[in-house]
Design an enzyme around this catalytic site. Sequence first.
Site, PDB file in Angstrom:
ATOM      1  N   GLY A  43      24.267  -9.804  -9.556  1.00 58.29           N
ATOM      2  CA  GLY A  43      24.330  -9.220  -8.255  1.00 58.29           C
ATOM      3  C   GLY A  43      26.096  -8.749  -8.763  1.00 58.29           C
ATOM      4  O   GLY A  43      27.045  -8.392  -8.450  1.00 58.29           O
ATOM      5  N   CYS A  44      26.151  -9.948  -9.639  1.00 57.36           N
ATOM      6  CA  CYS A  44      27.904 -10.335  -9.864  1.00 57.36           C
ATOM      7  C   CYS A  44      28.858  -9.265 -10.748  1.00 57.36           C
ATOM      8  O   CYS A  44      29.899  -8.336 -10.339  1.00 57.36           O
ATOM      9  CB  CYS A  44      28.359 -11.733  -9.979  1.00 57.36           C
ATOM     10  SG  CYS A  44      27.622 -13.072  -9.291  1.00 57.36           S
ATOM     11  N   THR A  45      28.397  -8.658 -11.303  1.00 63.71           N
ATOM     12  CA  THR A  45      28.092  -7.326 -12.748  1.00 63.71           C
ATOM     13  C   THR A  45      28.509  -6.241 -11.862  1.00 63.71           C
ATOM     14  O   THR A  45      29.930  -5.178 -12.009  1.00 63.71           O
ATOM     15  CB  THR A  45      27.866  -7.289 -14.357  1.00 63.71           C
ATOM     16  OG1 THR A  45      27.673  -8.416 -14.769  1.00 63.71           O
ATOM     17  CG2 THR A  45      28.126  -6.556 -14.798  1.00 63.71           C
TER      18      THR A  45
END
Length: 153
Positions: A43-45
């Site tokens: 999700g952060c990527t």
Amino acid sequence: MISAGDTAPDFTLPRDGGATVTLSALRPGKVVLYFYPKDDTPGCTLEAQDFNARLADFTAAGATVIGISKDSVKSHDKFCKKHGLGIILASDEGGTTCEDYGVWVEKSMYGRTYMGIERSTFLIDGTGKVVRVWPKVSVKGHADEVLAAVKAL
């Protein structure tokens, strides 16, 4: 959590590439400040890639995009290199800025509670006021929504 209308807490944090970033030094420009849990997780990527893909549009609208997590500068450098990121990634290893913005919260997964960063975004105007807050961000379409708000400001 900081709310729209509040003055954004100032900070100076180490960033990718070995420099520092100071929020108040970016005035009178607008700032998109997004907090995310961990470098190089799915999700952060995706969130970082979405903001990065629109970086020229944010810049043209007079905004600086800063991602903040508790990861180290070394981790940010590796994350930026791996994914070709041009956005600023600031390291809040001590957690002070996360706490100042109210994003360091108790979370739970599989019945276990732990402390972590609640994915949140803050739009800050050229005077240092928070004009919009997105708490508990869902990544899909988020960068586009933030960009529209920046352009409307």
